[in-house]
Write a protein that holds these residues in place. Structure first.
Motif, PDB file in Angstrom:
ATOM      1  N   LYS A   1      26.275   0.459  25.030  1.00  0.00           N
ATOM      2  CA  LYS A   1      24.699   0.556  25.117  1.00  0.00           C
ATOM      3  C   LYS A   1      24.046  -0.463  24.379  1.00  0.00           C
ATOM      4  CE  LYS A   1      24.407   4.089  21.630  1.00  0.00           C
ATOM      5  NZ  LYS A   1      23.933   5.691  21.343  1.00  0.00           N
ATOM      6  N   VAL A   2      22.764  -0.623  24.794  1.00  0.00           N
ATOM      7  CA  VAL A   2      22.041  -1.428  23.949  1.00  0.00           C
ATOM      8  C   VAL A   2      20.834  -0.610  23.656  1.00  0.00           C
ATOM      9  CG1 VAL A   2      20.716  -3.795  24.096  1.00  0.00           C
ATOM     10  CG2 VAL A   2      22.981  -3.410  25.375  1.00  0.00           C
ATOM     11  N   THR A   3      20.595  -0.651  22.233  1.00  0.00           N
ATOM     12  CA  THR A   3      19.216   0.157  21.827  1.00  0.00           C
ATOM     13  C   THR A   3      18.499  -0.786  21.143  1.00  0.00           C
ATOM     14  OG1 THR A   3      20.406   0.647  19.838  1.00  0.00           O
ATOM     15  CG2 THR A   3      20.691   2.326  21.343  1.00  0.00           C
ATOM     16  N   ARG A   4      17.142  -0.103  21.065  1.00  0.00           N
ATOM     17  CA  ARG A   4      16.376  -1.093  20.323  1.00  0.00           C
ATOM     18  C   ARG A   4      15.961  -0.488  18.877  1.00  0.00           C
ATOM     19  NH1 ARG A   4      14.424  -5.821  21.662  1.00  0.00           N
ATOM     20  NH2 ARG A   4      12.526  -5.331  20.858  1.00  0.00           N
ATOM     21  N   ASN A   5      15.444  -1.296  17.862  1.00  0.00           N
ATOM     22  CA  ASN A   5      15.520  -0.984  16.761  1.00  0.00           C
ATOM     23  C   ASN A   5      14.398  -0.114  16.239  1.00  0.00           C
ATOM     24  OD1 ASN A   5      16.521  -1.119  14.122  1.00  0.00           O
ATOM     25  ND2 ASN A   5      15.917  -3.279  13.682  1.00  0.00           N
ATOM     26  N   GLU A   6      13.351   0.053  17.051  1.00  0.00           N
ATOM     27  CA  GLU A   6      12.187   0.532  16.653  1.00  0.00           C
ATOM     28  C   GLU A   6      12.307   2.066  16.254  1.00  0.00           C
ATOM     29  OE1 GLU A   6      10.276  -1.730  20.227  1.00  0.00           O
ATOM     30  OE2 GLU A   6      11.516   0.155  20.379  1.00  0.00           O
TER      31      GLU A   6
ATOM     32  N   ILE B   1      40.762  -4.875  12.222  1.00  0.00           N
ATOM     33  CA  ILE B   1      39.426  -4.874  11.847  1.00  0.00           C
ATOM     34  C   ILE B   1      38.866  -4.324  13.264  1.00  0.00           C
ATOM     35  CG2 ILE B   1      37.589  -6.301  11.514  1.00  0.00           C
ATOM     36  CD1 ILE B   1      39.717  -7.804   9.644  1.00  0.00           C
ATOM     37  N   TYR B   2      37.799  -3.492  13.206  1.00  0.00           N
ATOM     38  CA  TYR B   2      37.406  -3.131  14.623  1.00  0.00           C
ATOM     39  C   TYR B   2      35.792  -3.432  14.259  1.00  0.00           C
ATOM     40  CZ  TYR B   2      41.443  -0.148  15.321  1.00  0.00           C
ATOM     41  OH  TYR B   2      42.677   0.123  15.564  1.00  0.00           O
ATOM     42  N   LEU B   3      35.124  -3.812  15.476  1.00  0.00           N
ATOM     43  CA  LEU B   3      33.689  -4.143  15.683  1.00  0.00           C
ATOM     44  C   LEU B   3      33.107  -3.324  16.461  1.00  0.00           C
ATOM     45  CD1 LEU B   3      31.249  -6.206  15.460  1.00  0.00           C
ATOM     46  CD2 LEU B   3      32.456  -7.372  17.395  1.00  0.00           C
ATOM     47  N   HIS B   4      31.969  -2.536  15.734  1.00  0.00           N
ATOM     48  CA  HIS B   4      31.367  -1.532  16.389  1.00  0.00           C
ATOM     49  C   HIS B   4      30.111  -1.725  17.069  1.00  0.00           C
ATOM     50  CE1 HIS B   4      34.316   1.658  15.174  1.00  0.00           C
ATOM     51  NE2 HIS B   4      34.236   1.101  13.915  1.00  0.00           N
ATOM     52  N   GLU B   5      29.358  -2.445  16.283  1.00  0.00           N
ATOM     53  CA  GLU B   5      27.764  -3.026  16.782  1.00  0.00           C
ATOM     54  C   GLU B   5      27.628  -4.417  16.200  1.00  0.00           C
ATOM     55  OE1 GLU B   5      26.027   1.422  15.424  1.00  0.00           O
ATOM     56  OE2 GLU B   5      25.092  -0.341  14.779  1.00  0.00           O
ATOM     57  N   LEU B   6      26.798  -4.905  17.393  1.00  0.00           N
ATOM     58  CA  LEU B   6      26.188  -6.329  17.062  1.00  0.00           C
ATOM     59  C   LEU B   6      24.871  -5.988  16.857  1.00  0.00           C
ATOM     60  CD1 LEU B   6      28.088  -8.592  19.676  1.00  0.00           C
ATOM     61  CD2 LEU B   6      28.426  -8.548  17.238  1.00  0.00           C
ATOM     62  N   ARG B   7      24.235  -6.345  15.848  1.00  0.00           N
ATOM     63  CA  ARG B   7      22.457  -6.163  15.653  1.00  0.00           C
ATOM     64  C   ARG B   7      22.296  -7.475  15.610  1.00  0.00           C
ATOM     65  NH1 ARG B   7      23.620  -2.019  10.592  1.00  0.00           N
ATOM     66  NH2 ARG B   7      24.717  -0.496  12.106  1.00  0.00           N
TER      67      ARG B   7
ATOM     68  N   ASN C   1      16.656 -10.002  17.289  1.00  0.00           N
ATOM     69  CA  ASN C   1      15.225  -9.300  17.877  1.00  0.00           C
ATOM     70  C   ASN C   1      15.090  -7.935  18.163  1.00  0.00           C
ATOM     71  OD1 ASN C   1      17.269  -8.512  19.674  1.00  0.00           O
ATOM     72  ND2 ASN C   1      16.032  -9.005  21.383  1.00  0.00           N
ATOM     73  N   GLY C   2      16.161  -7.197  17.165  1.00  0.00           N
ATOM     74  CA  GLY C   2      16.077  -5.944  16.809  1.00  0.00           C
ATOM     75  C   GLY C   2      16.992  -5.101  18.189  1.00  0.00           C
ATOM     76  N   SER C   3      17.631  -5.598  18.872  1.00  0.00           N
ATOM     77  CA  SER C   3      18.600  -4.987  19.756  1.00  0.00           C
ATOM     78  C   SER C   3      19.718  -4.803  19.086  1.00  0.00           C
ATOM     79  CB  SER C   3      18.656  -5.929  21.173  1.00  0.00           C
ATOM     80  OG  SER C   3      17.674  -5.962  21.748  1.00  0.00           O
ATOM     81  N   THR C   4      20.381  -3.763  19.402  1.00  0.00           N
ATOM     82  CA  THR C   4      21.840  -3.417  19.042  1.00  0.00           C
ATOM     83  C   THR C   4      22.901  -3.260  19.957  1.00  0.00           C
ATOM     84  OG1 THR C   4      21.189  -2.305  16.834  1.00  0.00           O
ATOM     85  CG2 THR C   4      23.206  -1.978  17.536  1.00  0.00           C
ATOM     86  N   ILE C   5      23.750  -4.174  20.103  1.00  0.00           N
ATOM     87  CA  ILE C   5      24.854  -3.857  21.201  1.00  0.00           C
ATOM     88  C   ILE C   5      25.984  -2.738  20.519  1.00  0.00           C
ATOM     89  CG2 ILE C   5      26.485  -5.072  22.601  1.00  0.00           C
ATOM     90  CD1 ILE C   5      24.404  -7.378  22.773  1.00  0.00           C
ATOM     91  N   HIS C   6      26.227  -1.929  21.136  1.00  0.00           N
ATOM     92  CA  HIS C   6      27.255  -0.890  20.915  1.00  0.00           C
ATOM     93  C   HIS C   6      28.486  -1.083  21.621  1.00  0.00           C
ATOM     94  CE1 HIS C   6      24.243   1.803  18.664  1.00  0.00           C
ATOM     95  NE2 HIS C   6      23.309   0.985  19.504  1.00  0.00           N
ATOM     96  N   LEU C   7      29.594  -1.382  20.894  1.00  0.00           N
ATOM     97  CA  LEU C   7      30.850  -1.475  21.445  1.00  0.00           C
ATOM     98  C   LEU C   7      31.876  -0.316  21.485  1.00  0.00           C
ATOM     99  CD1 LEU C   7      31.300  -5.168  20.204  1.00  0.00           C
ATOM    100  CD2 LEU C   7      30.338  -4.515  22.312  1.00  0.00           C
ATOM    101  N   ALA C   8      32.586  -0.172  22.571  1.00  0.00           N
ATOM    102  CA  ALA C   8      33.513   0.933  22.466  1.00  0.00           C
ATOM    103  C   ALA C   8      34.969   0.293  23.072  1.00  0.00           C
ATOM    104  CB  ALA C   8      33.159   2.069  23.419  1.00  0.00           C
ATOM    105  N   SER C   9      36.015   1.174  22.959  1.00  0.00           N
ATOM    106  CA  SER C   9      37.194   0.537  23.600  1.00  0.00           C
ATOM    107  C   SER C   9      37.347   0.934  24.734  1.00  0.00           C
ATOM    108  CB  SER C   9      38.484   0.687  22.739  1.00  0.00           C
ATOM    109  OG  SER C   9      38.540   2.104  22.257  1.00  0.00           O
ATOM    110  N   GLY C  10      37.718   0.311  25.809  1.00  0.00           N
ATOM    111  CA  GLY C  10      37.871   0.621  27.188  1.00  0.00           C
ATOM    112  C   GLY C  10      39.058   0.174  27.673  1.00  0.00           C
ATOM    113  N   GLY C  11      39.426   0.437  28.640  1.00  0.00           N
ATOM    114  CA  GLY C  11      40.969   0.200  29.595  1.00  0.00           C
ATOM    115  C   GLY C  11      41.002  -1.533  29.487  1.00  0.00           C
TER     116      GLY C  11
END
Ligand SMILES: [Zn+2]
Length: 149
Positions: A139-144, A113-119, A122-132
């Motif tokens: 990145k953190v994006t806004r929903n607008e 199971i892979y987790l890509h985004e936490l929404r 408040n409308g923010s989305t936390i985008h996850l990637a796999s790092g070392g």
């Protein structure tokens, strides 16, 4: 050269600095009509050719985000704009602690199971990637005005 561009959907303005050795990044990103996808991934289009009428319209909108060609190109590839990349642990921590998770983007690949985004609510989305070192906050994006994916 600086390209003054403007998104027809989220109304974001970008001033993209194009050094002579980076022109190919712009050419590669540009469609035949002189536009490209919005680097905020809102589903809109931005101009990559300067247009005086767009400049006049854009000057009435919010201040532009100044980008290098590389930053622009990376954002188009999903790596986030400079104002979407969090620069402190405290910022991400407080975002996660102060807002409930409203939705998640998960993927099952061969039983893992892979987790890509936490929404967040408040409308923010936390985008996850796999790092070392493990899961990396990409990145953190806004929903607008954002397309749902
Ligand atoms: Zn946009």
């Amino acid at each position: 050269m600086i390209i003054h561009s403007f998104c027809n959907s989220c109304m974001s303005r970008f001033d993209i600095i194009v050094r002579t050795d980076e022109g190919h990044l712009i050419t590669k990103s540009m469609d035949e009509d002189g536009t490209s996808r919005c680097p905020r991934d809102c589903g809109g289009r931005i101009n990559l050719r300067n247009d005086p009428s767009i400049n006049n319209l854009a000057s009435m909108m919010k201040a532009p985000l100044l980008l290098t060609s590389k930053e622009f190109y990376k954002a188009l590839g999903g790596m986030g704009l400079p104002d979407e990349i969090p620069n402190s642990v405290e910022l991400v921590e407080s975002l996660l602690k102060s807002h409930k998770v409203a939705d998640v983007l998960l993927e099952d690949v061969g039983g893992r199971i892979y987790l890509h985004e936490l929404r967040l609510e408040n409308g923010s989305t936390i985008h996850l990637a796999s790092g070392g070192h493990g899961a990396q906050v990409l990145k953190v994006t806004r929903n607008e005005g954002r397309k749902s994916s």
